[in-house]
Design a protein around this motif. Structure first.
Motif, PDB file in Angstrom:
ATOM      1  N   ASN A   1       0.784  -1.232   0.000  1.00 27.06           N
ATOM      2  CA  ASN A   1       0.000   0.000   0.000  1.00 27.06           C
ATOM      3  C   ASN A   1       0.818   1.285   0.000  1.00 27.06           C
ATOM      4  O   ASN A   1       0.258   2.370  -0.137  1.00 27.06           O
ATOM      5  CB  ASN A   1      -0.940   0.011   1.215  1.00 27.06           C
TER       6      ASN A   1
ATOM      7  N   TYR B   1       6.704  10.403  -7.276  1.00 26.80           N
ATOM      8  CA  TYR B   1       5.522  10.560  -6.434  1.00 26.80           C
ATOM      9  C   TYR B   1       5.403   9.380  -5.472  1.00 26.80           C
ATOM     10  O   TYR B   1       5.981   8.303  -5.690  1.00 26.80           O
ATOM     11  CB  TYR B   1       4.253  10.687  -7.271  1.00 26.80           C
TER      12      TYR B   1
ATOM     13  N   PHE C   1      -1.907   4.013   0.127  1.00 29.16           N
ATOM     14  CA  PHE C   1      -3.284   3.548   0.273  1.00 29.16           C
ATOM     15  C   PHE C   1      -4.202   4.181  -0.771  1.00 29.16           C
ATOM     16  O   PHE C   1      -5.298   4.673  -0.465  1.00 29.16           O
ATOM     17  CB  PHE C   1      -3.787   3.841   1.695  1.00 29.16           C
ATOM     18  N   GLY C   2      -3.713   4.189  -2.008  1.00 27.20           N
ATOM     19  CA  GLY C   2      -4.503   4.662  -3.131  1.00 27.20           C
ATOM     20  C   GLY C   2      -4.445   6.158  -3.381  1.00 27.20           C
ATOM     21  O   GLY C   2      -5.011   6.646  -4.357  1.00 27.20           O
ATOM     22  N   VAL C   3      -3.767   6.909  -2.509  1.00 29.65           N
ATOM     23  CA  VAL C   3      -3.664   8.350  -2.674  1.00 29.65           C
ATOM     24  C   VAL C   3      -2.294   8.699  -3.243  1.00 29.65           C
ATOM     25  O   VAL C   3      -1.263   8.299  -2.692  1.00 29.65           O
ATOM     26  CB  VAL C   3      -3.861   9.081  -1.326  1.00 29.65           C
ATOM     27  N   ARG C   4      -2.287   9.438  -4.346  1.00 27.24           N
ATOM     28  CA  ARG C   4      -1.025   9.825  -4.981  1.00 27.24           C
ATOM     29  C   ARG C   4      -0.575  11.190  -4.465  1.00 27.24           C
ATOM     30  O   ARG C   4      -1.317  12.172  -4.538  1.00 27.24           O
ATOM     31  CB  ARG C   4      -1.183   9.859  -6.501  1.00 27.24           C
ATOM     32  N   ILE C   5       0.644  11.236  -3.941  1.00 29.01           N
ATOM     33  CA  ILE C   5       1.197  12.449  -3.359  1.00 29.01           C
ATOM     34  C   ILE C   5       2.423  12.861  -4.172  1.00 29.01           C
ATOM     35  O   ILE C   5       3.410  12.125  -4.230  1.00 29.01           O
ATOM     36  CB  ILE C   5       1.607  12.218  -1.889  1.00 29.01           C
TER      37      ILE C   5
ATOM     38  N   THR D   1       2.675   6.880  -3.556  1.00 30.55           N
ATOM     39  CA  THR D   1       1.309   6.369  -3.514  1.00 30.55           C
ATOM     40  C   THR D   1       1.103   5.673  -2.175  1.00 30.55           C
ATOM     41  O   THR D   1       1.804   4.701  -1.857  1.00 30.55           O
ATOM     42  CB  THR D   1       1.036   5.390  -4.660  1.00 30.55           C
TER      43      THR D   1
END
Length: 226
Positions: A150, A176, A180-184, A178
């Motif tokens: 994750n 970038y 838990f499904g959120v791309r930062i 990632t």
């Protein structure tokens, strides 16, 4: 060092040199196990000797393509005079140049960057490199730092491979995280860094299973193909 450790080191070196060329790769994999573990000094010495005496085929575009797990990186001490690491060829682009001028040394040696030392020193993550090249040797070189399924940090670069020299050049252009499904996004302006965002890997050995490369800051990387 007492006589006993010296004797053990000598025995390890003798064993490494006595192995047939094809068996040296197998022994390297045995030493490293699943990956970037801390090795006893005697194993480090044996590993260095095995890597120095590997005999392989000429690297090609096809042979460096693929998905590679990082098993091991050589170590370098932190150099306060070169906190961003020092390149093998002595060049110091961008911010590196500031430190190079301020702390110039007559006998400075290559050293890895602090980020590289930190990431490759973590035992809780897996690092892999995906090399995608077309038949002309142009494509992408992506690094993935994975902390479970994750959390993945991706560092992406354009790349090109020269079969004549065995060198894989790359220039970072995107990164970038990632989680838990959120791309930062990774807030680094790669385009403004110029040559500082570029590097290379010289292929010292490659087979269907193993690749040994030396980077522009003197670090040796041992990778196993998935």
């Amino acid at each position: 060092m007492s006589p006993r450790p010296l004797l053990l080191l000598a025995l390890h070196l003798s064993a490494a040199l006595s192995l047939a060329p094809a068996a040296r790769e197998t022994r390297i994999i045995e030493l490293l196990g699943k990956g970037r573990v801390g090795l006893p000094q005697s194993d480090e010495v044996e590993l260095d000797e095995l890597v120095a005496n590997l005999e392989g085929r000429k690297p090609t575009i096809a042979s460096v393509r693929g998905d590679w797990d990082l098993l091991y990186t050589s170590k370098s001490e932190f150099d306060p005079a070169n906190p961003l690491g020092r390149r093998v060829d002595g060049t110091a682009p961008g911010i590196e140049k500031i430190f190079d001028v301020a702390f110039s040394q007559a006998e400075a040696v290559a050293s890895s960057s602090p980020i590289q030392r930190f990431v490759t020193g973590l035992e809780s993550v897996e690092i892999r490199q995906v090399v995608e090249l077309d038949d002309a040797g142009t494509g992408r070189v992506d690094q993935f730092v994975e902390a479970g399924e994750n959390v993945v940090f991706r560092l992406s670069a354009s790349g090109s491979f020269d079969e004549a020299t065995g060198r894989l050049d790359f220039t970072f252009d995107d990164a970038y995280l990632t989680a838990f499904g959120v791309r930062i996004p990774y807030p680094v302006p790669f385009r403004l860094l110029g040559d500082e965002a570029s590097g290379y890997l010289d292929t010292r050995y490659v087979s269907d299973t193993l690749r040994v490369s030396r980077g522009n800051k003197g670090t040796t990387f041992i990778l196993r193909k998935r």
